[in-house]
Design a protein around this motif. Structure first.
Motif, PDB file in Angstrom:
ATOM      1  N   MET A   1       0.853  -1.187   0.000  1.00 10.99           N
ATOM      2  CA  MET A   1       0.000   0.000   0.000  1.00 10.99           C
ATOM      3  C   MET A   1       0.887   1.235   0.000  1.00 10.99           C
ATOM      4  N   ALA A   2       0.555   2.178  -0.835  1.00 17.21           N
ATOM      5  CA  ALA A   2       1.301   3.442  -0.874  1.00 17.21           C
ATOM      6  C   ALA A   2       0.893   4.308   0.314  1.00 17.21           C
ATOM      7  N   ASN A   3       1.849   5.042   0.858  1.00 17.80           N
ATOM      8  CA  ASN A   3       1.549   5.916   1.998  1.00 17.80           C
ATOM      9  C   ASN A   3       0.714   7.127   1.601  1.00 17.80           C
ATOM     10  N   GLY A   4       0.616   7.434   0.304  1.00 22.11           N
ATOM     11  CA  GLY A   4      -0.050   8.650  -0.126  1.00 22.11           C
ATOM     12  C   GLY A   4      -1.561   8.603  -0.145  1.00 22.11           C
ATOM     13  N   ASP A   5      -2.136   7.698  -0.904  1.00 18.20           N
ATOM     14  CA  ASP A   5      -3.584   7.692  -1.100  1.00 18.20           C
ATOM     15  C   ASP A   5      -4.287   6.866  -0.029  1.00 18.20           C
ATOM     16  N   PRO A   6      -5.322   7.431   0.605  1.00 19.15           N
ATOM     17  CA  PRO A   6      -6.085   6.648   1.578  1.00 19.15           C
ATOM     18  C   PRO A   6      -6.820   5.509   0.875  1.00 19.15           C
ATOM     19  N   MET A   7      -6.890   4.364   1.575  1.00 16.74           N
ATOM     20  CA  MET A   7      -7.571   3.206   1.028  1.00 16.74           C
ATOM     21  C   MET A   7      -8.449   2.573   2.089  1.00 16.74           C
ATOM     22  N   GLN A   8      -9.427   1.800   1.660  1.00 17.40           N
ATOM     23  CA  GLN A   8     -10.232   1.032   2.592  1.00 17.40           C
ATOM     24  C   GLN A   8      -9.406  -0.158   3.054  1.00 17.40           C
ATOM     25  N   VAL A   9      -9.609  -0.547   4.313  1.00 20.39           N
ATOM     26  CA  VAL A   9      -8.823  -1.616   4.902  1.00 20.39           C
ATOM     27  C   VAL A   9      -9.760  -2.615   5.561  1.00 20.39           C
ATOM     28  N   SER A  10      -9.452  -3.889   5.421  1.00 16.06           N
ATOM     29  CA  SER A  10     -10.165  -4.898   6.196  1.00 16.06           C
ATOM     30  C   SER A  10      -9.145  -5.733   6.945  1.00 16.06           C
ATOM     31  N   ILE A  11      -9.523  -6.156   8.139  1.00 17.15           N
ATOM     32  CA  ILE A  11      -8.669  -6.973   8.990  1.00 17.15           C
ATOM     33  C   ILE A  11      -9.435  -8.246   9.304  1.00 17.15           C
ATOM     34  N   ASN A  12      -8.865  -9.373   8.907  1.00 17.61           N
ATOM     35  CA  ASN A  12      -9.544 -10.662   9.064  1.00 17.61           C
ATOM     36  C   ASN A  12     -10.943 -10.626   8.475  1.00 17.61           C
ATOM     37  N   GLY A  13     -11.098  -9.950   7.354  1.00 24.20           N
ATOM     38  CA  GLY A  13     -12.374  -9.903   6.661  1.00 24.20           C
ATOM     39  C   GLY A  13     -13.358  -8.865   7.174  1.00 24.20           C
ATOM     40  N   ARG A  14     -13.004  -8.106   8.211  1.00 27.30           N
ATOM     41  CA  ARG A  14     -13.899  -7.076   8.752  1.00 27.30           C
ATOM     42  C   ARG A  14     -13.412  -5.706   8.316  1.00 27.30           C
ATOM     43  N   LYS A  15     -14.310  -4.917   7.717  1.00 24.48           N
ATOM     44  CA  LYS A  15     -13.962  -3.584   7.235  1.00 24.48           C
ATOM     45  C   LYS A  15     -13.666  -2.665   8.424  1.00 24.48           C
ATOM     46  N   LEU A  16     -12.551  -1.947   8.322  1.00 22.10           N
ATOM     47  CA  LEU A  16     -12.152  -1.020   9.389  1.00 22.10           C
ATOM     48  C   LEU A  16     -12.817   0.328   9.178  1.00 22.10           C
ATOM     49  N   GLN A  17     -13.366   0.888  10.257  1.00 20.09           N
ATOM     50  CA  GLN A  17     -13.915   2.247  10.260  1.00 20.09           C
ATOM     51  C   GLN A  17     -13.323   2.984  11.441  1.00 20.09           C
ATOM     52  N   CYS A  18     -13.095   4.267  11.269  1.00 24.26           N
ATOM     53  CA  CYS A  18     -12.559   5.086  12.344  1.00 24.26           C
ATOM     54  C   CYS A  18     -13.583   5.147  13.485  1.00 24.26           C
ATOM     55  N   PRO A  19     -13.170   4.817  14.720  1.00 26.20           N
ATOM     56  CA  PRO A  19     -14.114   4.872  15.844  1.00 26.20           C
ATOM     57  C   PRO A  19     -14.485   6.298  16.253  1.00 26.20           C
ATOM     58  N   PHE A  20     -13.734   7.282  15.762  1.00 23.16           N
ATOM     59  CA  PHE A  20     -14.033   8.668  16.107  1.00 23.16           C
ATOM     60  C   PHE A  20     -15.008   9.311  15.129  1.00 23.16           C
ATOM     61  N   CYS A  21     -14.693   9.243  13.818  1.00 27.20           N
ATOM     62  CA  CYS A  21     -15.517   9.967  12.835  1.00 27.20           C
ATOM     63  C   CYS A  21     -16.292   9.042  11.892  1.00 27.20           C
ATOM     64  N   GLY A  22     -16.001   7.739  11.929  1.00 23.48           N
ATOM     65  CA  GLY A  22     -16.732   6.802  11.087  1.00 23.48           C
ATOM     66  C   GLY A  22     -16.211   6.667   9.660  1.00 23.48           C
ATOM     67  N   HIS A  23     -15.157   7.407   9.317  1.00 21.33           N
ATOM     68  CA  HIS A  23     -14.590   7.353   7.964  1.00 21.33           C
ATOM     69  C   HIS A  23     -14.000   5.962   7.721  1.00 21.33           C
ATOM     70  N   ASP A  24     -13.927   5.555   6.451  1.00 17.99           N
ATOM     71  CA  ASP A  24     -13.468   4.194   6.162  1.00 17.99           C
ATOM     72  C   ASP A  24     -12.242   4.135   5.249  1.00 17.99           C
ATOM     73  N   GLN A  25     -11.473   5.222   5.189  1.00 19.58           N
ATOM     74  CA  GLN A  25     -10.266   5.212   4.367  1.00 19.58           C
ATOM     75  C   GLN A  25      -9.069   5.639   5.213  1.00 19.58           C
TER      76      GLN A  25
END
Length: 75
Positions: A1-25
């Motif tokens: 993954m490049a450090n520049g562009d934000p991307m969606q991430v999943s960990i063990n098949g579960r989509k990661l979302q920010c616990p603060f703002c809910g963003h997913d990239q």
């Protein structure tokens, strides 16, 4: 993954979302986990690193030690 562009991430098949703002990239970077002893000896480079995922919207950092299955997806 490049450090520049934000991307969606999943960990063990579960989509990661920010616990603060809910963003997913996130941007990824390695984060050194410095210890006082290693710093005192000038061996900071030998400290372990965590995988840091930085929210593309609010900047919150989530850190993972040895994440089992990180997968990156284009939004």
């Amino acid at each position: 993954m490049a450090n520049g562009d934000p991307m969606q991430v999943s960990i063990n098949g579960r989509k990661l979302q920010c616990p603060f703002c809910g963003h997913d990239q996130f941007r990824q970077r390695d984060i050194k986990l410095n210890t006082a002893g290693m710093s005192f000896l000038g061996l900071d480079w030998a400290n372990k690193a965590a995988t840091g995922l930085i929210c593309g919207q609010c900047g919150r950092i989530e850190m993972f030690m040895d994440p089992p299955q990180l997968a990156y997806h284009q939004p």
